[in-house]
Scaffold this active site. Structure first.
Site, PDB file in Angstrom:
ATOM      1  NE  ARG A 124      24.110  -1.902 -21.423  1.00 47.36           N
ATOM      2  CZ  ARG A 124      25.075  -1.094 -21.820  1.00 47.36           C
ATOM      3  NH1 ARG A 124      26.283  -1.219 -21.333  1.00 47.36           N
ATOM      4  NH2 ARG A 124      24.823  -0.172 -22.721  1.00 47.36           N
ATOM      5  CE  LYS A 146       6.845  -9.795  -8.071  1.00 48.22           C
ATOM      6  NZ  LYS A 146       5.457  -9.577  -7.632  1.00 48.22           N
ATOM      7  CD  GLU A 188       3.143  -9.595   3.025  1.00 50.63           C
ATOM      8  OE1 GLU A 188       2.867 -10.709   2.540  1.00 50.63           O
ATOM      9  OE2 GLU A 188       2.784  -8.517   2.503  1.00 50.63           O
ATOM     10  CE  LYS A 230       8.569 -13.346  -2.198  1.00 50.85           C
ATOM     11  NZ  LYS A 230       8.627 -11.922  -1.962  1.00 50.85           N
ATOM     12  CD  GLU A 240       3.388 -11.847  -9.679  1.00 46.21           C
ATOM     13  OE1 GLU A 240       3.965 -11.864  -8.580  1.00 46.21           O
ATOM     14  OE2 GLU A 240       2.656 -10.928 -10.052  1.00 46.21           O
ATOM     15  NE  ARG A 244       7.481 -13.667  -7.311  1.00 47.18           N
ATOM     16  CZ  ARG A 244       8.745 -13.275  -7.268  1.00 47.18           C
ATOM     17  NH1 ARG A 244       9.618 -13.785  -8.081  1.00 47.18           N
ATOM     18  NH2 ARG A 244       9.137 -12.366  -6.408  1.00 47.18           N
ATOM     19  CG  ASN A 248       0.027 -11.215  -5.489  1.00 42.27           C
ATOM     20  OD1 ASN A 248       0.900 -10.584  -4.889  1.00 42.27           O
ATOM     21  ND2 ASN A 248       0.101 -11.473  -6.771  1.00 42.27           N
ATOM     22  CG  HIS A 251      -0.865  -8.941  -1.225  1.00 42.68           C
ATOM     23  ND1 HIS A 251      -0.780  -9.962  -0.299  1.00 42.68           N
ATOM     24  CD2 HIS A 251       0.268  -8.212  -1.073  1.00 42.68           C
ATOM     25  CE1 HIS A 251       0.357  -9.853   0.361  1.00 42.68           C
ATOM     26  NE2 HIS A 251       1.015  -8.796  -0.084  1.00 42.68           N
ATOM     27  CG  HIS A 255      -2.269  -3.995  -3.187  1.00 37.09           C
ATOM     28  ND1 HIS A 255      -1.890  -4.915  -4.129  1.00 37.09           N
ATOM     29  CD2 HIS A 255      -1.174  -3.780  -2.418  1.00 37.09           C
ATOM     30  CE1 HIS A 255      -0.632  -5.243  -3.937  1.00 37.09           C
ATOM     31  NE2 HIS A 255      -0.164  -4.575  -2.898  1.00 37.09           N
ATOM     32  CG  HIS A 267       1.987  -4.053   2.311  1.00 38.04           C
ATOM     33  ND1 HIS A 267       1.258  -3.968   1.150  1.00 38.04           N
ATOM     34  CD2 HIS A 267       2.517  -5.292   2.332  1.00 38.04           C
ATOM     35  CE1 HIS A 267       1.352  -5.111   0.494  1.00 38.04           C
ATOM     36  NE2 HIS A 267       2.105  -5.937   1.195  1.00 38.04           N
TER      37      HIS A 267
END
Ligand code: NAD
Ligand code: MG
Length: 362
Positions: A124, A146, A188, A230, A240, A244, A248, A251, A255, A267
């Site tokens: 956990r 993330k 980025e 960031k 998010e 946030r 993107n 993106h 993507h 990417h």
């Protein structure tokens, strides 16, 4: 050396520090020996980072009487899988790792995302430290908490928010990084400037040559400024819910290009094309000024990002965009720029302008 504070005071205080420096491994060793974050370190590497940094870290710890568990996964995105995730958990249990121990991610975004999810799930949740070794992981994936693995239905569909206790970004690690990976990270890097800090965009334009040569002082500033940006965004919106989403930028289109290319393009490269396309569409929509678009494209040119046409099918890219997991009740969410250094999230962006730019580039 610079230290960036990530302030996260939601339901719990998840704040932590990011240290950016060159030759930082001794500090990592000494903090692990002092048991700052836990007793036995579980160092997770991929095959490349084990050879480049893993053995050395383990040897240095051994000299000081610490016996870490070194776990290695194959290099590449395929390691972000439930199978690899499960085998790491099993190996930790077999080695007797307890809740008092600490997971150390030593590698790029793949190792970071995977190890973070392992740390967040094992018993956990046990302590987690990131030592990002790619530019992309230093400026992006190691910041913000993330963590995830991929499932067959989609990338990063199985994961959580799990903050590290500390991040150590060693600029000298970048020396061995292949050019393609540097460019992926630079996509980025410029994104952070475009959405948040015009001065930083100008800094990148003026220092593009030094950036490409990985000049240590310039890169320290680049990495720490990206982390600050960031961190600032994430501290306002840890999970998010709103702001946030500006991270993107580029993106949604990126993507779709990435999926279209069957993940054969990096990417960052796809995001770079995404940013070019969205900035042009913003300018056509009258949201972004011509001067700002010029600077936007100039910095990308100087850094060698998304230069030239690409082999894409514009209508298929549009279809893929509509299937993106960030689509909200049928609306494609586009992060637009209303000026250089300021992003806005739009659910009503004129998509035909994006399609026109896609056609122009293909
Ligand atoms: P990566 O981890 O696969 O690293 C790229 C390659 O470089 C690998 O082969 C690796 O072994 C090698 N490498 C690592 N460090 C090196 C070094 N110092 N010298 C030489 N080679 C080195 O890829 P990445 O670009 O770092 O990360 C991509 C991943 O990050 C993706 O899975 C993506 O989903 C994830 N990501 C996550 C977030 C987040 O917020 N968590 C954000 C962006 C990206
Ligand atoms: Mg990205």
């Amino acid at each position: 050396m610079s230290v960036v504070d990530v302030i996260l005071r939601g339901d719990f205080d998840n704040s932590y520090e990011i240290t950016v420096d060159y030759g930082i491994m001794d500090e990592v060793v000494s903090d692990l020996c002092d048991e700052k974050f836990g007793c036995t370190p579980v160092v997770i590497c991929d095959e490349n980072t084990r050879e480049l940094f893993g053995h050395e870290l383990v040897e240095k710890l051994a000299v000081k009487g610490v016996d870490p568990l070194l776990l290695t996964v194959p290099a590449g995105e395929n390691s972000k899988s439930l199978d690899v995730f499960g085998s790491l958990l099993e190996a930790m249990l077999e080695a007797g790792i307890t809740r008092q121990d600490v997971v150390v991610a030593l590698g790029g975004g793949v190792v970071g995302d995977l190890s973070g999810y392992v740390a967040g799930s094992y018993m956990r949740g046990i302590n987690f430290v990131q030592v990002p070794t790619t530019l992309l992981s230093q400026v992006d994936s190691a910041v913000g908490g993330k963590v995830a693995v991929n499932i067959s239905g989609g990338k990063n569909y199985c994961g959580m928010f799990y903050q590290p206790r500390r991040v150590y970004s060693d600029i000298s690690a970048l020396d061995t990084l292949p050019e393609r990976e540097i460019l992926s990270g630079l996509g980025e890097v410029v994104k952070h400037g475009f959405i948040y800090d015009r001065d930083f965009v100008e800094f990148l334009r003026d220092n593009a040559e030094k950036v490409l040569k990985l000049d240590k002082e310039v890169m320290s500033r680049v990495v720490s400024r990206c982390c600050e940006i960031k961190a600032d965004v994430v501290s306002r919106d840890e999970k998010e819910g709103g702001m946030r989403r500006i991270l993107n930028y580029g993106h949604t289109v990126g993507h779709a290009i990435e999926t279209f290319a069957g993940y054969k393009k990096s990417h960052g490269e796809c995001v770079a094309y995404g940013m070019r396309i969205v900035a042009r569409a913003c300018s056509k929509a009258g949201i972004l000024s011509g001067d700002d678009l010029e600077l936007h494209d100039e910095v990308m040119d100087r850094l060698g990002l998304a230069t030239g046409d690409i082999d894409i099918d514009p209508s298929l890219i549009m279809e893929l965009m509509k299937r993106d997991k960030k689509v909200k009740q049928g609306a494609v969410v586009i992060v637009a720029l209303d000026k250089l250094g300021h992003a806005v999230v739009r659910e009503d962006f004129p998509l035909e302008l994006i399609e026109a730019e896609l056609k122009d580039l293909s």
